[in-house]
Design a protein around this motif. Structure first.
Motif, mmCIF file in Angstrom:
data_model
loop_
_atom_site.group_PDB
_atom_site.id
_atom_site.type_symbol
_atom_site.label_atom_id
_atom_site.label_comp_id
_atom_site.label_asym_id
_atom_site.label_seq_id
_atom_site.Cartn_x
_atom_site.Cartn_y
_atom_site.Cartn_z
ATOM 1 N N HIS A 322 -7.977 1.299 6.066
ATOM 2 C CA HIS A 322 -8.395 2.480 5.321
ATOM 3 C C HIS A 322 -8.826 2.136 3.896
ATOM 4 N N SER A 323 -7.947 1.515 3.128
ATOM 5 C CA SER A 323 -8.232 1.142 1.746
ATOM 6 C C SER A 323 -7.148 0.184 1.279
ATOM 7 N N VAL A 338 -4.429 2.598 9.242
ATOM 8 C CA VAL A 338 -4.052 3.701 10.124
ATOM 9 C C VAL A 338 -3.930 3.132 11.526
ATOM 10 N N GLN A 402 -2.314 8.489 -0.160
ATOM 11 C CA GLN A 402 -3.723 8.533 0.229
ATOM 12 C C GLN A 402 -3.905 8.388 1.742
ATOM 13 N N LEU A 403 -3.052 7.585 2.359
ATOM 14 C CA LEU A 403 -3.113 7.430 3.809
ATOM 15 C C LEU A 403 -2.732 8.736 4.507
ATOM 16 N N ALA A 406 -5.434 11.230 4.242
ATOM 17 C CA ALA A 406 -6.534 10.937 5.165
ATOM 18 C C ALA A 406 -6.239 11.439 6.576
ATOM 19 N N VAL A 407 -5.083 11.063 7.113
ATOM 20 C CA VAL A 407 -4.812 11.410 8.514
ATOM 21 C C VAL A 407 -4.551 12.900 8.697
ATOM 22 N N PHE A 411 -9.380 12.622 8.994
ATOM 23 C CA PHE A 411 -9.768 11.243 9.243
ATOM 24 C C PHE A 411 -9.856 10.926 10.736
ATOM 25 N N LEU A 418 -13.317 7.737 4.856
ATOM 26 C CA LEU A 418 -12.319 6.682 5.008
ATOM 27 C C LEU A 418 -11.523 6.575 3.721
#
Length: 418
Positions: A322-323, A338, A402-403, A406-407, A411, A418
């Motif tokens: 993801h990052s 992820v 941040q993860l 996203a999900v 995402f 992303l």
């Protein structure tokens, strides 16, 4: 709850490209997004480094036992060359690196001076060839060795100006651009402090390349002990040091380390839940994503699957990156991923690796609500609107946040970046 600083802007987020159309704009996490051009290839060019160090526009970030000089917890403060001249001298880079190595004396403390880069947005008059901008350095002013008195004087002079060295285990309240500068300075200062001796022979090492490498010199002007146990006078010619494996082969330099660490938002096979874990030391109801170090000869994807299984017993299939986030405590690179559980691999087992106190699957709606009102640092209160007993999550300065954003924000179905 302390106000959370803004995150850095993603690089070139306003430029259309095939990659941005397919994968969304790049995610920039806290401690990244530095405004400085490191021009790392110029660290050995001491004519450039010398000119940058002595220029009137140059700013110096001072660190005392890794605590940065600041105006307040959200804003760094910078010294000028005159403020630290008594500690570092007129110009520690006036001589070539080869000359400095030949003059090495391990009994004399050389203050650590790190070149961080130049801010090319600020045309302050510094110019060296094709390079223009405002130079930035970091200096370790921790009182130690033969410069203890001088370092202490610099610290007191800064405090007399109303500035402070902000102590604490982590500094997560700095504004985003300065957080990136601090992270760079802290990581390199800490690495130098942890490597005063050679891993090959155990003899003292010397900082070179403007603070980004260390060398095991072949000679030393330090006085040797005499038969009575006292020190002799400083020799007129240097002593030859014991042989060292680092002086053979390709290079005799030691480089800063970066420890790759995986951190992952794990979603259920149907994409409706997220796996979270908690450690005993965390506040009640505070959970986060799982994480762990990459091991030698292991891909990032393999590390994600292994760590999730070891800590929770959950089996993963597909893993995507993801990052990433620099994490200077002390030298981690957090690789955010992820992963999705296998259809028959969602049962939680905590008996493998006893690192977690608890792990559980959490519905997406509960994740979204916690992101709205329940985020905070470990030692801080949750946000406004939080109800006691509700789920608590890391703040937006943490890549875990941040993860989870996203999900829980699209995402998985491709409707978000992303």
């Amino acid at each position: 709850m302390s106000p959370q600083p803004d995150l850095p802007d993603p690089a070139h987020h306003d430029v259309d490209s095939m990659l941005s159309r397919k994968f969304g704009r790049e995610v920039a996490n806290y401690f990244s997004g530095s405004t400085l051009n490191r021009v790392s290839f110029l660290r050995t060019d001491y004519s450039f480094i010398s000119a940058a160090l002595t220029h009137k526009s140059t700013s110096f970030l001072l660190l005392n036992d890794l605590a940065p000089l600041a105006k307040d917890p959200s804003q760094l403060a910078y010294a000028k060359h005159d403020d630290i001249k008594s500690l570092i001298g007129d110009n520690p880079f006036a001589k070539s690196e080869d000359e400095l190595i030949k003059e090495y004396n391990s009994s004399v403390t050389l203050p650590l001076v790190l070149f961080l880069g130049i801010d090319e947005r600020k045309q302050e008059g510094f110019e060296h060839g094709i390079y223009k901008g405002k130079p930035f350095f970091a200096v370790d002013v921790t009182p130690r060795g033969t410069v203890e008195k001088e370092a202490s004087a610099v610290i007191e002079a800064m405090k007399a100006k109303g500035l402070q060295f902000v102590e604490g285990r982590m500094h997560m309240n700095l504004n985003a651009p300065e957080a990136a500068i601090y992270a760079h300075a802290r990581a390199l200062t800490d690495w130098n402090a942890r490597n005063p001796f050679c891993a090959g022979c155990g003899q003292p090492t010397m900082s070179v390349n403007a603070g980004t490498k260390r060398v095991c010199p072949p000679t030393d002007y330090a006085a040797l002990p005499n038969a009575q146990g006292g020190a002799t006078s400083v020799p007129s010619t240097p002593n030859t040091r014991a042989a060292c494996v680092t002086r053979k082969g390709i290079t005799n330099l030691s480089f800063p380390r970066t420890d790759p660490t995986v951190i992952m938002a794990v979603v259920s096979h149907d994409g409706k839940r997220v796996l979270l874990g908690r450690q005993k030391r965390w506040p009640p109801h505070w959970y986060s994503t799982l994480a762990g170090f990459c091991e030698p000869a292991e891909s990032v994807e393999e590390a994600v699957r292994r760590e999730v299984w070891e800590e929770s017993g959950v089996l993963l299939g597909r893993v995507v990156i993801h990052s990433t986030q620099p994490w200077p405590y002390p030298a981690n690179l957090m690789i955010g991923a992820v992963g999705q559980a296998l259809p028959d691999g969602e049962k939680i087992h905590l008996e493998y690796d006893p690192e977690l106190e608890d792990a559980k699957w959490v519905d997406m709606d509960e994740i979204r609500e916690a992101l709205r009102v329940g985020t905070s640092g470990l030692g801080e209160a949750p946000g406004e609107g939080y109800k006691e007993g509700g789920l608590r999550l890391p703040p937006q300065t943490a890549i875990a946040n941040q993860l989870l954003q996203a999900v829980s924000g699209g995402f998985l179905n491709g409707s978000t970046n992303l």
